[in-house]
Each structure stands twice: as structure tokens, then as C-alpha cells.
Write a protein that holds these residues in place. Structure first.
Motif, PDB file in Angstrom:
ATOM      1  N   ALA A 229     -56.069  31.565  -1.987  1.00 33.93           N
ATOM      2  CA  ALA A 229     -56.005  31.252  -0.554  1.00 33.93           C
ATOM      3  C   ALA A 229     -54.567  31.183  -0.072  1.00 33.93           C
ATOM      4  O   ALA A 229     -54.265  31.512   1.081  1.00 33.93           O
ATOM      5  CB  ALA A 229     -56.724  29.930  -0.290  1.00 33.93           C
ATOM      6  N   GLN A 230     -53.645  30.764  -0.946  1.00 32.44           N
ATOM      7  CA  GLN A 230     -52.240  30.618  -0.535  1.00 32.44           C
ATOM      8  C   GLN A 230     -51.507  31.956  -0.469  1.00 32.44           C
ATOM      9  O   GLN A 230     -50.465  32.063   0.161  1.00 32.44           O
ATOM     10  CB  GLN A 230     -51.513  29.695  -1.512  1.00 32.44           C
ATOM     11  CG  GLN A 230     -51.854  28.234  -1.268  1.00 32.44           C
ATOM     12  CD  GLN A 230     -51.301  27.335  -2.355  1.00 32.44           C
ATOM     13  OE1 GLN A 230     -50.798  27.813  -3.370  1.00 32.44           O
ATOM     14  NE2 GLN A 230     -51.406  26.039  -2.141  1.00 32.44           N
ATOM     15  N   ALA A 231     -52.036  32.967  -1.139  1.00 28.50           N
ATOM     16  CA  ALA A 231     -51.332  34.258  -1.168  1.00 28.50           C
ATOM     17  C   ALA A 231     -51.697  35.078   0.061  1.00 28.50           C
ATOM     18  O   ALA A 231     -52.870  35.179   0.401  1.00 28.50           O
ATOM     19  CB  ALA A 231     -51.723  35.025  -2.430  1.00 28.50           C
ATOM     20  N   PRO A 232     -50.682  35.639   0.739  1.00 29.41           N
ATOM     21  CA  PRO A 232     -51.030  36.498   1.867  1.00 29.41           C
ATOM     22  C   PRO A 232     -51.614  37.796   1.339  1.00 29.41           C
ATOM     23  O   PRO A 232     -51.220  38.267   0.274  1.00 29.41           O
ATOM     24  CB  PRO A 232     -49.672  36.752   2.536  1.00 29.41           C
ATOM     25  CG  PRO A 232     -48.673  36.596   1.442  1.00 29.41           C
ATOM     26  CD  PRO A 232     -49.254  35.618   0.458  1.00 29.41           C
ATOM     27  N   GLY A 233     -52.551  38.359   2.030  1.00 27.30           N
ATOM     28  CA  GLY A 233     -53.088  39.637   1.546  1.00 27.30           C
ATOM     29  C   GLY A 233     -54.275  40.087   2.369  1.00 27.30           C
ATOM     30  O   GLY A 233     -55.251  39.365   2.501  1.00 27.30           O
ATOM     31  N   ALA A 234     -54.137  41.273   2.947  1.00 27.18           N
ATOM     32  CA  ALA A 234     -55.280  41.888   3.614  1.00 27.18           C
ATOM     33  C   ALA A 234     -56.030  42.754   2.616  1.00 27.18           C
ATOM     34  O   ALA A 234     -57.131  43.203   2.884  1.00 27.18           O
ATOM     35  CB  ALA A 234     -54.809  42.729   4.785  1.00 27.18           C
ATOM     36  N   HIS A 235     -55.396  43.014   1.474  1.00 27.85           N
ATOM     37  CA  HIS A 235     -56.026  43.843   0.449  1.00 27.85           C
ATOM     38  C   HIS A 235     -55.918  43.118  -0.885  1.00 27.85           C
ATOM     39  O   HIS A 235     -54.885  42.532  -1.186  1.00 27.85           O
ATOM     40  CB  HIS A 235     -55.306  45.192   0.320  1.00 27.85           C
ATOM     41  CG  HIS A 235     -55.235  45.943   1.612  1.00 27.85           C
ATOM     42  ND1 HIS A 235     -56.318  46.546   2.189  1.00 27.85           N
ATOM     43  CD2 HIS A 235     -54.196  46.182   2.444  1.00 27.85           C
ATOM     44  CE1 HIS A 235     -55.954  47.116   3.315  1.00 27.85           C
ATOM     45  NE2 HIS A 235     -54.675  46.912   3.499  1.00 27.85           N
ATOM     46  N   LEU A 236     -56.972  43.201  -1.662  1.00 27.07           N
ATOM     47  CA  LEU A 236     -56.936  42.606  -3.001  1.00 27.07           C
ATOM     48  C   LEU A 236     -57.304  43.677  -4.024  1.00 27.07           C
ATOM     49  O   LEU A 236     -58.316  44.364  -3.881  1.00 27.07           O
ATOM     50  CB  LEU A 236     -57.913  41.430  -3.090  1.00 27.07           C
ATOM     51  CG  LEU A 236     -57.825  40.595  -4.371  1.00 27.07           C
ATOM     52  CD1 LEU A 236     -58.297  39.163  -4.093  1.00 27.07           C
ATOM     53  CD2 LEU A 236     -58.621  41.150  -5.522  1.00 27.07           C
ATOM     54  N   LEU A 237     -56.450  43.812  -5.022  1.00 26.97           N
ATOM     55  CA  LEU A 237     -56.769  44.672  -6.170  1.00 26.97           C
ATOM     56  C   LEU A 237     -56.817  43.764  -7.384  1.00 26.97           C
ATOM     57  O   LEU A 237     -55.853  43.038  -7.655  1.00 26.97           O
ATOM     58  CB  LEU A 237     -55.694  45.741  -6.384  1.00 26.97           C
ATOM     59  CG  LEU A 237     -55.702  46.932  -5.421  1.00 26.97           C
ATOM     60  CD1 LEU A 237     -55.045  46.577  -4.104  1.00 26.97           C
ATOM     61  CD2 LEU A 237     -54.957  48.104  -6.045  1.00 26.97           C
ATOM     62  N   GLY A 238     -57.923  43.793  -8.104  1.00 26.06           N
ATOM     63  CA  GLY A 238     -58.067  42.899  -9.244  1.00 26.06           C
ATOM     64  C   GLY A 238     -58.537  43.645 -10.474  1.00 26.06           C
ATOM     65  O   GLY A 238     -59.272  44.623 -10.377  1.00 26.06           O
ATOM     66  N   GLU A 256     -63.521  36.103   3.660  1.00 20.47           N
ATOM     67  CA  GLU A 256     -63.650  36.950   4.852  1.00 20.47           C
ATOM     68  C   GLU A 256     -62.302  37.368   5.418  1.00 20.47           C
ATOM     69  O   GLU A 256     -61.990  37.137   6.583  1.00 20.47           O
ATOM     70  CB  GLU A 256     -64.467  36.223   5.930  1.00 20.47           C
ATOM     71  CG  GLU A 256     -65.900  36.001   5.514  1.00 20.47           C
ATOM     72  CD  GLU A 256     -66.741  35.376   6.614  1.00 20.47           C
ATOM     73  OE1 GLU A 256     -66.179  35.024   7.662  1.00 20.47           O
ATOM     74  OE2 GLU A 256     -67.943  35.242   6.400  1.00 20.47           O
ATOM     75  N   ARG A 257     -61.471  37.964   4.596  1.00 24.06           N
ATOM     76  CA  ARG A 257     -60.153  38.378   5.060  1.00 24.06           C
ATOM     77  C   ARG A 257     -60.141  39.761   5.705  1.00 24.06           C
ATOM     78  O   ARG A 257     -59.107  40.225   6.164  1.00 24.06           O
ATOM     79  CB  ARG A 257     -59.181  38.396   3.885  1.00 24.06           C
ATOM     80  CG  ARG A 257     -58.837  37.026   3.401  1.00 24.06           C
ATOM     81  CD  ARG A 257     -57.506  37.052   2.713  1.00 24.06           C
ATOM     82  NE  ARG A 257     -57.143  35.733   2.237  1.00 24.06           N
ATOM     83  CZ  ARG A 257     -55.958  35.447   1.733  1.00 24.06           C
ATOM     84  NH1 ARG A 257     -55.029  36.375   1.638  1.00 24.06           N
ATOM     85  NH2 ARG A 257     -55.681  34.239   1.316  1.00 24.06           N
TER      86      ARG A 257
END
Ligand code: FES
Length: 362
Positions: A229-238, A256-257
Motif C-alpha cells: 500500500a505504501q509503494a506508488p504504482g499504477a502497474h504491478l509486476l510480480g 483497486e488501483r
């Protein structure tokens, strides 16, 4: 011994086209052509991908980066994809997939290999493969890619899941990506922080890159919802083991980002929580087989158990080489639980289990 340098051998791909034509028409055996080509250079082949080991570099206490120079048949590869590496051991041919952490225009690639307890192939690569040795690879596969827009990106990895993400990160920063990037990497011990010096150097050069490690065994730290939640990011790659990736998916859906989510898992799929159904009928249409099956194992596994040899690569739902057509019935995606029942629909056998009687075009 090589009669020509590897850089020239790479450029022979196009001039060898007439030989491919002869082989395609059955006038020449590819194995015979390859026999003579390898006399010109040990990695030269008509179609197969061969690569010479150029360098070995330990990037963590349990991870080795291998630099390989490929022949001209390694086409269109990107960092972040995976390749299968083949190794002959005691007369048995083994294959494992590893991530491409770098792909250079001159045919050099880098693979990172993590030591696996009891892992025969990874341990042989780490301990025995020497500079100068020639290895065989299969075409690269994998769909992870850096997002197209300039919004903030979160990279979240556990263990060797760092390797495809590092490949993408290196390329993006080299291209001048300037939005915030947060890399969270969970490992057991400090010494398992792969590529740590390079990452720290990148973060010093690129102020938009933020790094954080969670040491699960050393400090009891795990990447959690607060970190995310603290990390900015409109995209997540995991990327990481199946359970880790599933938690990322659930967090992302709840957060819901918007933006995009790309996940890859590198461990075998967990045994299903679904109860083994009563006996099912599996129909393999092209093989003219009707056999008893179950609703727990993948269709790939069950087909192999009945003596069929479907094409496959990663066995993790990534490479698409096991794709087959569903003719009748319903299958369940072992990763998401989603059901598919459309006749004519392509399904990946390695991540699909029957959900009742099914017929597939195999
Ligand atoms: S074997 Fe790679 S997707 Fe099934």
C-alpha cells in the motif's frame, strides 16, 4: 576448434537458408547438415539454438549468472522471458527453464540460476558448467513486459522471482523510464539478495528507483499489504512461488488501483483444494483414446500418465507450447479456478484440469 569467429557464425543464419530448404524437402538430413556446420563453429546449427558459455558470475550466495553467446537462431528474445536449457547428464537429457536477465543485440544473453536443494540440473549448472562449454537452448517464451505508459511501477518478487523483473528493469532504466519504480524483494537471508550491488548502483544512478528487501528467515520480515500500500504504482509486476503470487493478486484486486497486473509463478502448482471428483472420462480425440481421469491433476499430467506425449515447455501456463483445443466438456484453470466450457476454445493442458468429462483435440 572454430574455423570462424562466433560473430561470423551468427551472421550465417541467412546464407544457410538454401540448406534449410533442402532439409524441408527431405533431400538432406538436418543432423547431417549440423554435423558439418559444427566443424565450422561449435555453435553453428541449421535451426537449433546453441550457445557458448562466456562467463560465470556469482550474484548471490546461491545464484549464478551465466553469460552465453548464442548462435543466430536465437531470434526476437527479450529480457524478462524464459528459456529452456538442456543438459546431458549420465546419458539422460534434462531441461529446465531460466529467466533471461539480459539480452544483448550481439547475441549475448544472461541467465540467472538459483541453487535448488537436491536440484540435479541447477546444481550441475552451478558446479560443473565451465566457460567455453556449449549448451543447447529452446526458443524463449514468456509474456511479462514493461508497461507501455509512464506511470509508476511496482516490482514485487520472492526468491528467484527477481530474475525476470531485473531483466525488465535494466531495459526500462536504460531506455530512460523516469516514473517511480519500487522493487520489493523477499528472500530468506541477506546473502540471498541477488544482484544486490548492481541494484544499489542502479538506485544511486536513477533517483526514481527505490529498493527494499524483506528477510523472511533472518528478520521474520515478509512483504505485506502495508508495504504494498505504501509503494506508488499504477502497474504491478510480480514473480515468485504460487502462494506468494496469489497473495499479490488478491491484494491488487482489493486495492483497486486500476493500471495493470502481471504475475508469474515459478513453482509447480499446488495440489488443488478441490476434492478429487468421482472418476471422469477423458477423451483424447486424435489419439483415439477414452480413459479414466480425475479432476485434480492437469490434463498434461494425465495425458502423459496414459502414454501420450503432448508438446510442452514450462509446465506453468506461461509458454503456450501445450495449447490444445477443447472439443467438449468443461475444464478448470488450476491457477485461478476459472471454468472454461466453450467448444473450440484453446486451453493450456499444463494448467487445466477436467471439471467433469472432457474431450480434447490431442
Ligand atoms: S507447458 Fe508451457 S504453457 Fe503449458
Amino acid at each position: 576448434m572454430a574455423l570462424i569467429p562466433l560473430s561470423l557464425a551468427r551472421r550465417l543464419r541467412r546464407p544457410l537458408q538454401p540448406l534449410r530448404h533442402l532439409c524441408g524437402n527431405g533431400w538432406l538430413r538436418e543432423a547431417d547438415a549440423d554435423f558439418f556446420l559444427r566443424l565450422i563453429h561449435p555453435v553453428l546449427r541449421l535451426n537449433r539454438i546453441q550457445a557458448r558459455v562466456e562467463a560465470r558470475r556469482w550474484v548471490a550466495e546461491d545464484m549464478l549468472a551465466l553469460t552465453l553467446s548464442c548462435n543466430g537462431n536465437a531470434l526476437g528474445w527479450r529480457a524478462g522471458q524464459h528459456v529452456q536449457l538442456h543438459l546431458q547428464q549420465d546419458g539422460v537429457r534434462h531441461a529446465r527453464s531460466y529467466s533471461l536477465t539480459a539480452v544483448q543485440p550481439d547475441g549475448r544473453i544472461e541467465l540467472a540460476i538459483k541453487r535448488q536443494p537436491g536440484g540435479r540440473m541447477s546444481n550441475a549448472l552451478l558446479d560443473q558448467v565451465a566457460v567455453g562449454q556449449v549448451l543447447e537452448l529452446a526458443p524463449a517464451f514468456g509474456e511479462l513486459k514493461w508497461p507501455d505508459d509512464e506511470r509508476a511501477v511496482m516490482l514485487v518478487a520472492a526468491g528467484s522471482g527477481i530474475t525476470p523483473l531485473l531483466g525488465l528493469l535494466r531495459d526500462a532504466l536504460a531506455r530512460g523510464f523516469s516514473a517511480p519504480v519500487t522493487l520489493l524483494h523477499q528472500v530468506r537471508w541477506q546473502a540471498q539478495r541477488a544482484f544486490v550491488e548492481e541494484l544499489q548502483a542502479l538506485a544511486a544512478r536513477h533517483r526514481n528507483l527505490h529498493l527494499r528487501w524483506a528477510l523472511s528467515a533472518e528478520n521474520g520480515e515478509r512483504i505485506n499489504a502495508t508495504d504494498l500500500a505504501q509503494a506508488p504504482g499504477a502497474h504491478l509486476l510480480g514473480c515468485g512461488p504460487q502462494g506468494f503470487v496469489e497473495q499479490l493478486r488478491q491484494w491488487w484486486l482489493a486495492a483497486e488501483r486500476g493500471g495493470s497486473l502481471q504475475l508469474e509463478s515459478f513453482t509447480p502448482l499446488r495440489a488443488l483444494t478441490v476434492r478429487a471428483a468421482d472418476e471422469l472420462r477423458l477423451g483424447f480425440a486424435r489419439s483415439h483414446q477414452q480413459v479414466a481421469g480425475n479432476g485434480v491433476q492437469s490434463l498434461l499430467q494425465q495425458a502423459e500418465d496414459h502414454g501420450l506425449r503432448p508438446a510442452h515447455g514450462c509446465r506453468q501456463g506461461i509458454c503456450a507450447s501445450c495449447t490444445c483445443t477443447l472439443l467438449a466438456g468443461t475444464v478448470r484453470d488450476l491457477r485461478s479456478g476459472e471454468l472454461f466450457a466453450e467448444p473450440g476454445q484453446p486451453i493450456r493442458l499444463c494448467v487445466s484440469a477436467p471439471h467433469g468429462d472432457v474431450e480434447i483435440d490431442l
